[in-house]
Design an enzyme around this catalytic site. Structure first.
Site, PDB file in Angstrom:
ATOM      1  N   GLU A  76      42.383  51.908  64.423  1.00 49.51           N
ATOM      2  CA  GLU A  76      42.315  51.096  63.222  1.00 49.51           C
ATOM      3  C   GLU A  76      40.874  50.900  62.743  1.00 49.51           C
ATOM      4  O   GLU A  76      39.925  50.935  63.533  1.00 49.51           O
ATOM      5  CB  GLU A  76      42.946  49.731  63.454  1.00 49.51           C
ATOM      6  CG  GLU A  76      42.185  48.896  64.450  1.00 49.51           C
ATOM      7  CD  GLU A  76      42.619  47.424  64.415  1.00 49.51           C
ATOM      8  OE1 GLU A  76      41.919  46.625  65.036  1.00 49.51           O
ATOM      9  OE2 GLU A  76      43.616  47.109  63.784  1.00 49.51           O
ATOM     10  N   CYS A  89      34.506  47.781  59.752  1.00 52.42           N
ATOM     11  CA  CYS A  89      34.542  47.603  61.199  1.00 52.42           C
ATOM     12  C   CYS A  89      35.228  48.828  61.806  1.00 52.42           C
ATOM     13  O   CYS A  89      36.403  49.077  61.528  1.00 52.42           O
ATOM     14  CB  CYS A  89      35.344  46.315  61.443  1.00 52.42           C
ATOM     15  SG  CYS A  89      35.566  45.930  63.140  1.00 52.42           S
ATOM     16  N   CYS A  96      41.169  50.075  75.205  1.00 58.26           N
ATOM     17  CA  CYS A  96      39.913  49.556  75.752  1.00 58.26           C
ATOM     18  C   CYS A  96      40.142  49.142  77.199  1.00 58.26           C
ATOM     19  O   CYS A  96      41.199  48.604  77.536  1.00 58.26           O
ATOM     20  CB  CYS A  96      39.446  48.357  74.934  1.00 58.26           C
ATOM     21  SG  CYS A  96      37.858  47.698  75.482  1.00 58.26           S
ATOM     22  N   CYS A 100      39.563  41.995  77.727  1.00 55.94           N
ATOM     23  CA  CYS A 100      39.305  40.621  77.257  1.00 55.94           C
ATOM     24  C   CYS A 100      40.653  39.949  76.985  1.00 55.94           C
ATOM     25  O   CYS A 100      41.527  40.536  76.349  1.00 55.94           O
ATOM     26  CB  CYS A 100      38.440  40.639  75.995  1.00 55.94           C
ATOM     27  SG  CYS A 100      36.869  41.478  76.241  1.00 55.94           S
ATOM     28  N   CYS A 103      42.358  39.464  73.383  1.00 59.36           N
ATOM     29  CA  CYS A 103      42.373  40.650  72.531  1.00 59.36           C
ATOM     30  C   CYS A 103      43.570  41.528  72.849  1.00 59.36           C
ATOM     31  O   CYS A 103      43.805  41.874  74.009  1.00 59.36           O
ATOM     32  CB  CYS A 103      41.066  41.411  72.753  1.00 59.36           C
ATOM     33  SG  CYS A 103      41.061  43.056  72.061  1.00 59.36           S
ATOM     34  N   GLY A 145      37.939  49.070  71.184  1.00 60.22           N
ATOM     35  CA  GLY A 145      37.093  49.716  72.175  1.00 60.22           C
ATOM     36  C   GLY A 145      35.761  49.026  72.393  1.00 60.22           C
ATOM     37  O   GLY A 145      35.316  48.214  71.584  1.00 60.22           O
ATOM     38  N   GLU A 146      35.155  49.353  73.523  1.00 58.40           N
ATOM     39  CA  GLU A 146      33.823  48.850  73.866  1.00 58.40           C
ATOM     40  C   GLU A 146      32.824  49.976  73.557  1.00 58.40           C
ATOM     41  O   GLU A 146      32.768  50.979  74.277  1.00 58.40           O
ATOM     42  CB  GLU A 146      33.794  48.452  75.350  1.00 58.40           C
ATOM     43  CG  GLU A 146      32.415  48.304  75.968  1.00 58.40           C
ATOM     44  CD  GLU A 146      31.490  47.341  75.225  1.00 58.40           C
ATOM     45  OE1 GLU A 146      31.813  46.159  75.133  1.00 58.40           O
ATOM     46  OE2 GLU A 146      30.423  47.793  74.742  1.00 58.40           O
ATOM     47  N   SER A 177      28.435  46.141  68.506  1.00 62.37           N
ATOM     48  CA  SER A 177      28.870  44.909  69.165  1.00 62.37           C
ATOM     49  C   SER A 177      29.364  45.228  70.574  1.00 62.37           C
ATOM     50  O   SER A 177      30.085  46.202  70.766  1.00 62.37           O
ATOM     51  CB  SER A 177      30.002  44.285  68.353  1.00 62.37           C
ATOM     52  OG  SER A 177      30.547  43.196  69.036  1.00 62.37           O
ATOM     53  N   SER A 199      29.574  39.698  72.046  1.00 61.84           N
ATOM     54  CA  SER A 199      30.768  38.845  72.088  1.00 61.84           C
ATOM     55  C   SER A 199      30.566  37.868  73.231  1.00 61.84           C
ATOM     56  O   SER A 199      30.735  38.220  74.393  1.00 61.84           O
ATOM     57  CB  SER A 199      32.016  39.687  72.379  1.00 61.84           C
ATOM     58  OG  SER A 199      32.251  40.560  71.325  1.00 61.84           O
ATOM     59  N   LEU A 200      30.189  36.649  72.896  1.00 64.80           N
ATOM     60  CA  LEU A 200      29.802  35.708  73.951  1.00 64.80           C
ATOM     61  C   LEU A 200      30.984  34.820  74.373  1.00 64.80           C
ATOM     62  O   LEU A 200      31.430  34.861  75.510  1.00 64.80           O
ATOM     63  CB  LEU A 200      28.622  34.855  73.461  1.00 64.80           C
ATOM     64  CG  LEU A 200      27.937  34.018  74.518  1.00 64.80           C
ATOM     65  CD1 LEU A 200      27.308  34.884  75.599  1.00 64.80           C
ATOM     66  CD2 LEU A 200      26.879  33.118  73.884  1.00 64.80           C
ATOM     67  N   ASN A 275      42.285  33.029  65.908  1.00 63.63           N
ATOM     68  CA  ASN A 275      43.435  33.367  65.081  1.00 63.63           C
ATOM     69  C   ASN A 275      44.630  33.524  66.024  1.00 63.63           C
ATOM     70  O   ASN A 275      44.630  34.436  66.850  1.00 63.63           O
ATOM     71  CB  ASN A 275      43.086  34.705  64.399  1.00 63.63           C
ATOM     72  CG  ASN A 275      43.961  35.004  63.218  1.00 63.63           C
ATOM     73  OD1 ASN A 275      44.875  34.253  62.903  1.00 63.63           O
ATOM     74  ND2 ASN A 275      43.670  36.103  62.563  1.00 63.63           N
ATOM     75  N   CYS A 318      41.475  41.982  66.347  1.00 64.86           N
ATOM     76  CA  CYS A 318      41.182  43.207  67.086  1.00 64.86           C
ATOM     77  C   CYS A 318      42.413  43.860  67.725  1.00 64.86           C
ATOM     78  O   CYS A 318      43.083  43.268  68.549  1.00 64.86           O
ATOM     79  CB  CYS A 318      40.180  42.797  68.165  1.00 64.86           C
ATOM     80  SG  CYS A 318      39.608  44.085  69.176  1.00 64.86           S
TER      81      CYS A 318
HETATM   82  S1  SF4 Z   1      37.422  42.362  72.549  1.00 64.77           S
HETATM   83 FE1  SF4 Z   1      36.544  44.416  72.315  1.00 64.77          FE
HETATM   84  S2  SF4 Z   1      35.731  44.852  74.396  1.00 64.77           S
HETATM   85 FE2  SF4 Z   1      37.169  43.159  74.642  1.00 64.77          FE
HETATM   86  S3  SF4 Z   1      39.123  44.164  75.138  1.00 64.77           S
HETATM   87 FE3  SF4 Z   1      39.062  43.859  72.903  1.00 64.77          FE
HETATM   88  S4  SF4 Z   1      38.304  45.800  72.134  1.00 64.77           S
HETATM   89 FE4  SF4 Z   1      37.781  45.724  74.294  1.00 64.77          FE
END
Ligand code: SF4
Length: 338
Positions: A76, A89, A96, A100, A103, A145-146, A177, A199-200, A275, A318
């Protein structure tokens, strides 16, 4: 081209064509010799990302594309309009591995890295559909993804996007990011001159461990040390993304800890009210709670901006669109096979 015994400038010519919006066929490369065009047609082809869906939010102007790749994977790309310019974005991986907790992509696991052309191709496809005059001004690697777990391909895609022969984006307009792969943060700054967002989302290791498993490997002290060592382009600040999760991370103590963590780092904080996502354990904060937290940070001298959760009606958080496409396809397959 050189490996084919051709002059290097032929490669530059071809590269320019490949990254020209609307370019679709090798027959169009009229400034290459006929014999070379014939070989290209025989041994190569032009692949454009296939658009599965484009969904526009009725609540704001957020717009989301789902693209299918050659192996059938779906990714996406989200366009977030601003007052005077839009931000695109882009995704860097299918799925990923970072896991997290807030997500959807994280809950799906890792499938594969995107190639440089699949990453830059998202930008090209969106420009083709919007028209060059409406091309997004800023690019952020904040989709699925990271990015720093796909380091080489992400850096290569930035070189394509910023090349004068490619899409000619200023690197100042590109931000990567990360969830916090500390050693790669330093490497990124040494490699290429782009913006950085972290992403803190938490001010204690115990909460961050819970929200983002990467924190167990690179805890807050290590992450902040990497941010201090990141070679920041002149007059730039590191953006700290902070999802405000009801009752978890927006107390006065959180503001104090955040101030200590960011001490000495040129920074700005984006507060993103969570959200609500079906199936996940977190709750959305009230507007008052977010405003109160913002005030605590501003009083400490920080730039803290509240970012609206965009595209609530089109599953804009995300990875959610991706999960919807996959779910819908599973449903279609289920109903046709069964
Ligand atoms: S926030 Fe970003 S790094 Fe974390 S699981 Fe989702 S896609 Fe991966």
């Amino acid at each position: 081209m050189e490996s084919w015994g051709e002059a290097a400038f032929r490669g530059r010519q071809l590269f320019k064509w490949l990254w020209t919006p609307g370019f679709a066929s090798l027959d169009e490369v009229t400034d290459l010799p006929k014999t070379l065009r014939a070989r290209l047609a025989l041994e190569g082809y032009v692949y454009n990302l296939e658009t599965v869906s484009v969904v526009a939010s009725k609540l704001d102007d957020t717009c989301k594309w789902a693209f299918r790749l050659e192996d059938g994977s779906v990714i996406e790309t989200v366009l977030i309009p601003g007052d005077s310019h839009a931000t695109l974005c882009v995704s860097s991986q299918v799925g990923c591995a970072m896991g997290c907790r807030f997500c959807k992509t994280g809950s799906m696991g890792f499938v594969r890295n995107l190639s440089p052309s699949e990453i830059a191709g998202q930008v090209l496809s969106v420009i083709e559909q919007l028209g060059s005059e409406q091309r997004p001004r800023n690019l952020v690697f904040m989709g699925m993804g990271e990015p720093l777990a796909n380091f080489e391909n992400v850096v290569a895609s930035i070189r394509i996007l910023s090349s004068e022969l490619g899409l000619n984006y200023s690197k100042r307009r590109i931000t990567v990011s990360t969830s916090g792969i500390a050693p790669k943060i330093v490497e990124l700054g040494n490699e290429i001159d782009v913006g950085l967002a972290i992403s803190l989302h938490a001010t204690t290791n115990s909460l961050r461990d819970r929200l983002m498993p990467i924190n167990r490997r690179y805890p807050l002290e290590v992450l902040m040390d990497a941010c201090r060592r990141f070679k920041l382009p002149r007059r730039r600040r590191i953006t700290f993304e902070y999802i405000v999760l009801k009752g978890l991370n927006h107390s006065r103590e959180d503001a104090n800890r955040l101030a200590r963590l960011l001490d000495g780092i040129p920074s700005k904080i984006n507060l993103i009210p969570y959200n609500y996502v079906e199936g996940l354990e977190f709750q959305a904060p009230s507007e008052r709670e977010v405003l109160d937290f913002q005030k605590l940070l501003i009083d400490k001298g920080f730039t803290a901006i509240i970012r609206k959760s965009r595209g609530r009606d089109i599953e804009a958080a995300c990875g959610q669109l991706w999960s919807k496409v996959i779910r819908d396809e599973a449903r279609v397959k289920g109903s046709t096979s069964g």
